[in-house]
Each structure stands twice: as C-alpha cells, then as structure tokens.
Design an enzyme around this catalytic site. Structure first.
Site, PDB file in Angstrom:
ATOM      1  N   ARG A 250      36.410  48.454  44.714  1.00 25.36           N
ATOM      2  CA  ARG A 250      35.224  49.129  43.952  1.00 25.36           C
ATOM      3  C   ARG A 250      35.257  49.921  42.845  1.00 25.36           C
ATOM      4  O   ARG A 250      36.331  51.038  43.018  1.00 25.36           O
ATOM      5  CB  ARG A 250      34.307  49.684  45.194  1.00 25.36           C
ATOM      6  CG  ARG A 250      33.794  48.723  46.283  1.00 25.36           C
ATOM      7  CD  ARG A 250      32.433  47.858  45.550  1.00 25.36           C
ATOM      8  NE  ARG A 250      31.916  46.995  46.410  1.00 25.36           N
ATOM      9  CZ  ARG A 250      32.029  45.911  46.732  1.00 25.36           C
ATOM     10  NH1 ARG A 250      33.099  45.397  45.914  1.00 25.36           N
ATOM     11  NH2 ARG A 250      31.399  45.094  47.403  1.00 25.36           N
ATOM     12  N   GLU A 279      29.258  49.986  36.827  1.00 24.79           N
ATOM     13  CA  GLU A 279      29.357  48.719  36.522  1.00 24.79           C
ATOM     14  C   GLU A 279      27.842  48.109  36.450  1.00 24.79           C
ATOM     15  O   GLU A 279      27.097  48.555  37.489  1.00 24.79           O
ATOM     16  CB  GLU A 279      30.380  47.569  37.131  1.00 24.79           C
ATOM     17  CG  GLU A 279      30.136  47.485  38.500  1.00 24.79           C
ATOM     18  CD  GLU A 279      31.079  46.707  39.488  1.00 24.79           C
ATOM     19  OE1 GLU A 279      32.267  46.938  39.208  1.00 24.79           O
ATOM     20  OE2 GLU A 279      30.761  45.603  40.018  1.00 24.79           O
ATOM     21  N   HIS A 297      34.053  41.629  37.821  1.00 22.27           N
ATOM     22  CA  HIS A 297      33.771  41.615  39.183  1.00 22.27           C
ATOM     23  C   HIS A 297      33.736  40.312  39.565  1.00 22.27           C
ATOM     24  O   HIS A 297      32.959  39.960  40.463  1.00 22.27           O
ATOM     25  CB  HIS A 297      32.738  42.550  39.565  1.00 22.27           C
ATOM     26  CG  HIS A 297      32.520  43.125  40.909  1.00 22.27           C
ATOM     27  ND1 HIS A 297      32.054  44.074  41.480  1.00 22.27           N
ATOM     28  CD2 HIS A 297      33.095  42.421  42.231  1.00 22.27           C
ATOM     29  CE1 HIS A 297      31.977  44.182  42.752  1.00 22.27           C
ATOM     30  NE2 HIS A 297      32.678  42.891  43.123  1.00 22.27           N
TER      31      HIS A 297
END
Ligand code: DGY
Length: 338
Positions: A250, A279, A297
């Site tokens: 993460r 992000e 991601h």
C-alpha cells in the site's frame, strides 16, 4: 449515479449501492434482486456524496477509494453490510463500522496468485531494467549491442529475496522465488508455522537483518498506523547499494520522498512501485527518475481475478442480506445468525 429499473418493481426490492463501476453482467444480476444505485461512470464519490448514498441502502459494494468511517455512516441507519472489492481494507475504520452494527467484508484468496505473479513481474522488470530499456529504445538511443554500454541489471537467480509481510501473497511470492533459485528470508509480525516456512523455503529474520542482507526486498504487508513508513530514510540506509525495493502493499508503507532521494543518490539500485502515497498522484521526485518502475495499482488486475473479486464481494453482500454469515467477514462480532 444511476438507479436500476427492472421488471419487478423496485419498490419491492432492497436498496443497495455499488459505489464504483463493476462488470455489466454482475450489475445486471444484482439488479434482478435489488434496487441498485450504481456508479458506472466510475467517478470517485466525495465523502459528502458517499454519506448521502449510504443513507437508505441496506448494503454497499465499495473499494479502497471509499473511506468508510463514522462520518460516512452517520445517516446509514439501514445499512447491514459494506463489502470491499479488495483484500486490503485500510479504507475501513473497522471499530466505527462495528459500532454502527454493520458487517464488513473483503476479498481474500481470490487474488493471491495474480498479485504474487505481479510482484514477481515487477521485481524482474525492476532488477533487469525492462521499462527503462524500452524507453531507451523508443528514444532512439539503441545504436549497437554493447558489453558495457547497455542497461546492466541485477540477477534474480542465486540472489537473496527478502519479503516483509508473509501472509498469503508474501508466501506466494516466496514460492515463485524458489523456481528462480533464490534464497528467501522474511520478516512478519508473527513467525510462520514451521510447515508453512518449509512450504515456501523461507527463513525468518529480524527486519534490519533482512534489509541489510537481501538483494531484493518485496513489501506485502497490510497498511495501518503501525506500518506507516515501514521503509523510510533509516531503513533505506540499511539496504545494499545494489538492492531493489518492490512495493505491492500500500502507499504509505514507504516514505516515497525518502525513496526518491535514495534512488537519486543511488544508495539503492532501483525500485518497482505499484502503490503510492496519495495515489493516484505520484510524488514528482519519483517521476524524474529512470531507476524506478511505476505501475498504477494493478497487482490484482487480470480480467479473471477482478471478476472473482467482484463475485466474492457480491457473495458476501448476498449472504449478509440473506441472514447468513458472509464468507469473508472481518468483524465477526456483528453477525447475528437469524
Ligand atoms: C487489494 O485487493 O487490496 C488491492 O490492492 C486492490 O485494492
């Protein structure tokens, strides 16, 4: 946001929210049983919009983009379940959801192998400078084969892989490393059972020892206040100048600014990042560097796996609304068998 229309009048159906775009077939199936407020436009809801949408629904399918906390739940008096379409659930304030008497679920297992595959892909791209090489070709810089003047990378075979976070996905990465003849060391909050260590050929080491000895470090731990900046300036300084760092965990696990400095000053060799602090924004200092491979991601992003994640989230939602225990219930104390 759209509200479904269907042959059975919506008035007879329980209302649910689908907070982000999902596969049309999955949406159509939901619309047979529920009046669905859906967001196929895929615009991320503001906290105020989310709060409004949660008011009056009995269930919601959400993703990591939706923060579910006391504020979001303030008017959600009928809500029974929030089903995350994601294994990580750091977007959930679990104590607040539990206090509100709402079940919380995630999507473990179905994405383990896909995510471990991607971790390995990112590791290889980073160590062997694949994206940098491609940019080099596209920029017209490749004029000859050369022993020394071509992008020289780092080997995987025969190297030591250090994995921080040894849950299902970490173990999946370790198993893949065995096929590459790598030595695997790991660090985790709790040590694995001996049988699990043997199954993935991994030895437990303290975190600092891992950072000092690994040639490649892969991060796969969940994000929490405790794991915030697990890798910062101090940890990067422990790593070898030849080492690579891969983050498929993460954003926030790595201090991205400290990482950009380490990459710029070449105190580590390269990094591969699928997740970022804040992000979808990416720290501009990272964007200036060629020794970092960037991905948006996508570790779990194969068609098959994303469908399986949506299906599992729907199974969780249907179970909860049908009075059954959802297969991946996070806060078991909320479930009351009917
Ligand atoms: C997950 O499932 O946690 C992925 O990172 C998508 O959020």
């Amino acid at each position: 946001m759209n509200t479904s229309t269907n042959t059975q009048t919506n008035a007879q159906k329980p209302k649910i929210l689908v907070a982000r775009a999902i596969f049309p077939e999955a949406l159509a199936q939901l619309e047979e049983s529920f009046e669905v407020r859906s967001n196929q436009a895929d615009q991320i809801l503001t906290p105020e919009e989310l709060k409004k949408e949660l008011a009056g629904v009995v269930g919601a399918l959400v993703t990591g983009s939706e923060r579910i906390d006391a504020q979001a739940l303030a008017q959600a008096k009928d809500l029974k379940i929030v089903a995350n379409i994601s294994v990580g659930y750091n977007n959930f304030d679990v104590p607040a959801i539990t206090t509100a008497g709402v079940m919380a679920t995630n999507t473990p297992d179905v994405l383990t192998d896909t995510t471990a595959d991607f971790g390995f892909a990112l590791l290889m791209a980073t160590a062997r400078r694949i994206t940098e090489s491609e940019h080099w070709i596209r920029a017209g810089k490749w004029d000859k084969w050369s022993i020394v003047n071509n992008p020289l990378g780092m080997d995987l075979h025969g190297s030591t892989l250090g994995i921080i976070g040894m849950g299902r996905i970490g173990q999946g990465v370790a198993k893949r490393a065995l096929g590459f003849g790598m030595k695997v060391i790991y660090h985790n909050r709790s040590r694995l059972a001996e049988a699990d260590e043997n199954a993935c050929g991994a030895s437990y080491v303290p975190k600092d020892e891992l950072l000092r000895t690994a040639d490649h470090v892969v991060l796969v731990l969940p994000y929490s206040a405790q794991s915030h900046h697990t890798i910062g300036e101090k940890e990067l300084a422990l790593m070898k100048p030849t080492a690579t760092l891969i983050n498929i965990a993460r954003g926030g696990i790595v201090d991205d600014l400290a990482l950009a400095k380490a990459l710029r000053e070449k105190t580590i060799f390269a990094a591969g990042l699928d997740v970022f602090e804040g992000e979808p924004s990416v720290n501009p200092e990272l964007l200036k560097l060629s020794n970092v491979v960037l991905a948006p991601h996508i570790a779990s992003a194969t068609e098959k796996t994303r469908r399986a994640m949506v299906d599992l989230a729907i199974d969780n939602l249907r179970a909860a609304l049908g009075g059954k225990k959802p297969p991946s219930l996070i806060n078991a104390e909320v479930f009351k068998a009917e």
